[in-house]
Design a protein around this motif. Structure first.
Motif, PDB file in Angstrom:
ATOM      1  N   LEU A 110      44.260 -84.267  20.859  1.00 22.79           N
ATOM      2  CA  LEU A 110      43.370 -85.447  20.851  1.00 22.79           C
ATOM      3  C   LEU A 110      44.373 -86.604  21.588  1.00 22.79           C
ATOM      4  O   LEU A 110      45.751 -86.381  22.023  1.00 22.79           O
TER       5      LEU A 110
ATOM      6  N   VAL B 164      44.351 -79.957  17.312  1.00 21.38           N
ATOM      7  CA  VAL B 164      43.217 -79.715  16.255  1.00 21.38           C
ATOM      8  C   VAL B 164      42.801 -78.437  16.768  1.00 21.38           C
ATOM      9  O   VAL B 164      42.142 -78.216  17.537  1.00 21.38           O
ATOM     10  N   THR B 165      42.268 -77.418  15.651  1.00 18.49           N
ATOM     11  CA  THR B 165      41.497 -76.270  15.970  1.00 18.49           C
ATOM     12  C   THR B 165      40.080 -76.597  15.753  1.00 18.49           C
ATOM     13  O   THR B 165      39.780 -77.546  15.023  1.00 18.49           O
ATOM     14  N   ALA B 166      39.130 -76.302  16.650  1.00 21.82           N
ATOM     15  CA  ALA B 166      37.943 -77.058  16.926  1.00 21.82           C
ATOM     16  C   ALA B 166      37.011 -76.102  15.793  1.00 21.82           C
ATOM     17  O   ALA B 166      35.532 -76.444  15.960  1.00 21.82           O
TER      18      ALA B 166
ATOM     19  N   SER C   9      36.025 -76.256  12.728  1.00 25.09           N
ATOM     20  CA  SER C   9      35.062 -76.782  11.519  1.00 25.09           C
ATOM     21  C   SER C   9      34.237 -77.775  12.426  1.00 25.09           C
ATOM     22  O   SER C   9      33.341 -78.174  12.094  1.00 25.09           O
ATOM     23  N   LEU C  10      34.778 -78.334  13.628  1.00 24.72           N
ATOM     24  CA  LEU C  10      34.009 -79.061  14.607  1.00 24.72           C
ATOM     25  C   LEU C  10      32.563 -78.448  14.830  1.00 24.72           C
ATOM     26  O   LEU C  10      31.535 -78.847  14.933  1.00 24.72           O
TER      27      LEU C  10
ATOM     28  N   SER D 243      27.866 -85.461   9.733  1.00 27.64           N
ATOM     29  CA  SER D 243      29.112 -84.674   9.730  1.00 27.64           C
ATOM     30  C   SER D 243      30.151 -84.843   8.547  1.00 27.64           C
ATOM     31  O   SER D 243      30.872 -84.146   7.750  1.00 27.64           O
TER      32      SER D 243
ATOM     33  N   ASP E 221      39.962 -84.340   9.924  1.00 29.35           N
ATOM     34  CA  ASP E 221      38.551 -83.900   9.872  1.00 29.35           C
ATOM     35  C   ASP E 221      37.643 -85.129  10.114  1.00 29.35           C
ATOM     36  O   ASP E 221      36.328 -84.917  10.714  1.00 29.35           O
TER      37      ASP E 221
ATOM     38  N   LYS F 160      37.357 -85.288  13.861  1.00 26.42           N
ATOM     39  CA  LYS F 160      36.128 -84.191  14.130  1.00 26.42           C
ATOM     40  C   LYS F 160      35.059 -84.551  13.921  1.00 26.42           C
ATOM     41  O   LYS F 160      34.049 -84.268  14.610  1.00 26.42           O
TER      42      LYS F 160
ATOM     43  N   LEU G 260      33.936 -86.860  16.722  1.00 24.13           N
ATOM     44  CA  LEU G 260      33.767 -86.045  17.985  1.00 24.13           C
ATOM     45  C   LEU G 260      32.490 -85.359  17.951  1.00 24.13           C
ATOM     46  O   LEU G 260      31.828 -85.202  18.712  1.00 24.13           O
ATOM     47  N   ALA G 261      32.121 -84.844  16.609  1.00 23.16           N
ATOM     48  CA  ALA G 261      30.818 -84.282  16.601  1.00 23.16           C
ATOM     49  C   ALA G 261      29.582 -85.372  16.760  1.00 23.16           C
ATOM     50  O   ALA G 261      28.649 -84.884  17.552  1.00 23.16           O
TER      51      ALA G 261
ATOM     52  N   TRP H 202      39.395 -82.843  24.046  1.00 21.32           N
ATOM     53  CA  TRP H 202      38.381 -82.685  23.141  1.00 21.32           C
ATOM     54  C   TRP H 202      36.913 -82.830  24.515  1.00 21.32           C
ATOM     55  O   TRP H 202      35.902 -82.360  24.082  1.00 21.32           O
TER      56      TRP H 202
END
Lengths: 181, 198, 246
Positions: A26, A32-34, A36-37, A117, A155, A158, A161-162, B171
């Motif tokens: 970020l 971050v691992t994506a 859960s996104l 989200s 989160d 994320k 981002l979602a 991202w």
């Protein structure tokens, strides 16, 4: 029908593939691992029913022994570990995200996706995730929240981002954003 | 797609998957009813001994898959040290490790095809209700087919990023990545229709 | 514009090997490439794409190294970004941003240029190809050939000394192929063109024929390509479609 199955399967594969990608950076330099996104995106893009089914399919394959969770984890052991609630909660979170998304059909798509989200991918997911954590480690809700709360800021990012990504998809492939059709 | 089934062939590989799953469920419930710390420690040692039966390779692979738990074990035992209730902490940590180890044991000794057979059997009662269970199997096959494909495309995008930047991918590659996935889905749908649909 | 005055660009492959999943993909390649137009030809699955990624420093070799003008491109990424750019086979695997402008700007921003520099760099490269009206265009509305050109402009904007092209003509129709060829001819940088089709390499200075991760032949385009074509026809008359790899 073919299109539904294909989208559900490919989004399940997308959640898996997001777990296999190296962690993303970020702007703030936090990796971050994506995965859960990906769960959030299933809800915001495919809607409640199809999004929930896509993530259910993903979780079923993890249970059957495929190493699809981030870090290559998988198998039945996942469902006995302290984070089991989060994995079990994934499909429900995707469903809830999609459910909220469908209710906000008149709101700007990016904002709606971000909000959905937060409610589905964070509030609902954490309720179920915390229940699992409390059960496996015999902790109370306050202690659990103290331990797991450190992940909430990540989160929240994320969820933003979602929202951004769903808005991007609505521009690039509007007919495929089923939550809006 | 690589599954987590152990390539070390054990006798348990030939046991019926449904029996192993049933036994696992009962053992896990049993673990939650036990309270005695010595019994719990005994269970953990017993499971680890079972891991040793097929040999060193199997044992090491099994231990490797428990590695993610140590942080929780440290957390719990540390916590209970503070609340001066160490015994309860050890019980919880042992129970967690034993339950995960047992579940992994089933995964390591059961082939994907045998697991699929159990799923088919579990879904069978839904068939009279109008659920087309063949679609579930088709969808599972598609996921197994497309996960490596998408992972590769994701890798391409991260390389495309790295070809122009020294920083780790951000991202922003996720939008084109999701677009590629959606395009794949539309092509698969066409291919399914071209061959008679589902 | 890229300086033509620069000393000869040298791509050195030093005992380059790559092993994937226990199988050798490339074995002990050692070459000094100084020509301006270098072709690498071979059948599908002979390690060409792996070599392309190694020359661009995206994949680290299992053994040996690739140096461009003295810099180890896998280790020294800062130098690599200055020395080498790569055009992927499928533009969809390369394009990250929704508009042409953003896509071209990315590499320049990452190289640490100021916003003003980035803006003028983007404008300059678009003007050079007479495509200034593309700046705001949405990439998903462009044709495959147009997207390929966006990728090429993004690479050229970073002014690398070497550009690696991995089957850039795959899927392009004949007019688009001719147009892209003309664009590539005008590029000052060293080109390493990787292809299965000898037609594209006829006018190149040097051609390497790769098979099974090893160099079969190396030399002037005409000689190597004639031998390659003869061998390919010979194989085509036989039946090796039924052979499974590994």
């Amino acid at each position: 029908m073919e299109r539904n199955i294909a989208l559900i399967a490919v989004f399940a594969a997308l959640v898996a593939a997001l777990g296999l990608l190296p962690p993303l950076m970020l702007a703030s330099g936090i990796p971050v691992t994506a995965q859960s996104l990906g769960v959030m995106l299933c809800g915001t893009v495919l809607g409640a029913r199809r999004g929930g089914l896509a993530v259910l399919l993903f979780v079923a394959l993890v249970a059957l022994g495929l190493p699809l969770l981030s870090g290559g984890r998988g198998g039945l052991g996942v469902f006995a570990s302290p984070t089991a609630g989060f994995v079990v909660g994934f499909p429900i979170a995707a469903f809830a995200t999609g459910f909220v998304m469908e209710r906000l059909s008149r709101m700007n798509i990016g904002v709606a996706a971000g909000l959905a989200s937060v409610l589905g991918g964070i509030v609902v997911l954490y309720i179920i995730g915390m229940l699992g954590f409390m059960l496996v480690l015999s902790k109370g809700p306050v202690e659990t929240l103290m331990i797991l709360g450190v992940y909430i800021p990540g989160d929240l990012i994320k969820a933003v981002l979602a929202g951004v990504i769903t808005a991007g998809l609505a521009r690039a492939r509007p007919q495929s954003v089923l939550s809006r059709s | 797609m690589i599954s987590l089934t152990s390539p070390v062939e054990t006798r348990a590989h030939r046991w019926p998957a449904a029996v192993k799953l049933g036994a696992l469920a009962m053992a896990t419930v049993g673990l939650f009813t036990l309270q005695d710390v010595l019994l719990h420690a005994g269970c953990l040692v017993a499971v680890l001994l079972v891991y040793l039966l097929p040999g060193q390779v199997f044992f090491r692979a099994g231990l490797g898959r428990l590695r993610g738990l140590w942080i929780f074990a440290v957390l719990i035992i540390g916590w209970h040290l503070v609340t001066s209730d160490l015994v309860a902490g050890v019980v919880i940590a042992c129970r967690m490790a034993t339950a995960v180890a047992l579940a992994n044991l089933v995964t390591m000794t059961t082939r994907l095809s045998d697991m699929m057979a159990v799923v088919r059997w579990l879904l069978a009662p839904l068939r009279p209700l109008g659920v087309k269970t063949a679609r579930v199997e088709l969808a599972m096959a598609l996921v197994i087919r497309f996960t490596p494909v998408l992972a590769l495309k994701g890798q391409m995008l991260t390389q495309a990023w790295r070809a122009r930047s020294r920083r780790r991918p951000g991202w922003r590659i996720l939008v084109p990545f999701a677009v590629l996935a959606i395009d794949d889905a539309e092509r698969v749908a066409e291919a399914l229709r071209a061959r008679g649909g589902v | 514009m890229k300086d033509m005055s620069r000393q000869h660009t040298v791509i050195s492959l030093e005992d380059l090997s790559f092993v994937a999943d226990g199988k050798p993909v490339l074995s002990d390649l050692t070459f000094d490439l100084t020509e301006r137009r270098i072709g690498i030809v071979g059948r599908n699955g002979t390690g060409k794409t792996t070599l392309a990624r190694m020359i661009s420093g995206l994949v680290a070799p299992t053994a040996g190294r690739v140096r461009i003008n003295g810099s180890d491109v896998a280790r020294d990424r800062r130098a690599a970004l200055r020395e080498v750019g790569i055009l992927f086979q499928n533009p969809d695997h390369q394009i990250i941003f929704p508009t042409v402008e953003e896509e071209i700007a990315f590499g320049l921003q990452q190289a640490g240029q100021s916003p003003a520099q980035v803006q003028s760099g983007v404008a300059e490269i678009l003007a050079r190809f007479d495509k200034s009206h593309w700046a705001q265009a949405a990439i998903h509305q462009l044709s495959q050939g147009q997207r390929q050109l966006v990728c090429l402009m993004s690479v050229l904007a970073m002014t690398p000394s070497v550009i690696v092209l991995d089957e850039p003509f795959a899927g392009l129709d004949i007019p688009t192929t001719l147009q892209l060829t003309r664009v590539l001819d005008s590029v000052a940088a060293t080109l390493v063109l990787i292809t299965h089709d000898p037609v594209h390499l006829r006018r190149y200075d040097r051609v390497l024929w790769l098979d099974d991760g090893q160099a079969v032949q190396d030399g002037a385009a005409a000689v190597v390509l004639d031998a390659f074509t003869a061998r390919m026809q010979q194989i085509g008359d036989g039946d090796d479609l039924s052979d499974l790899a590994g």
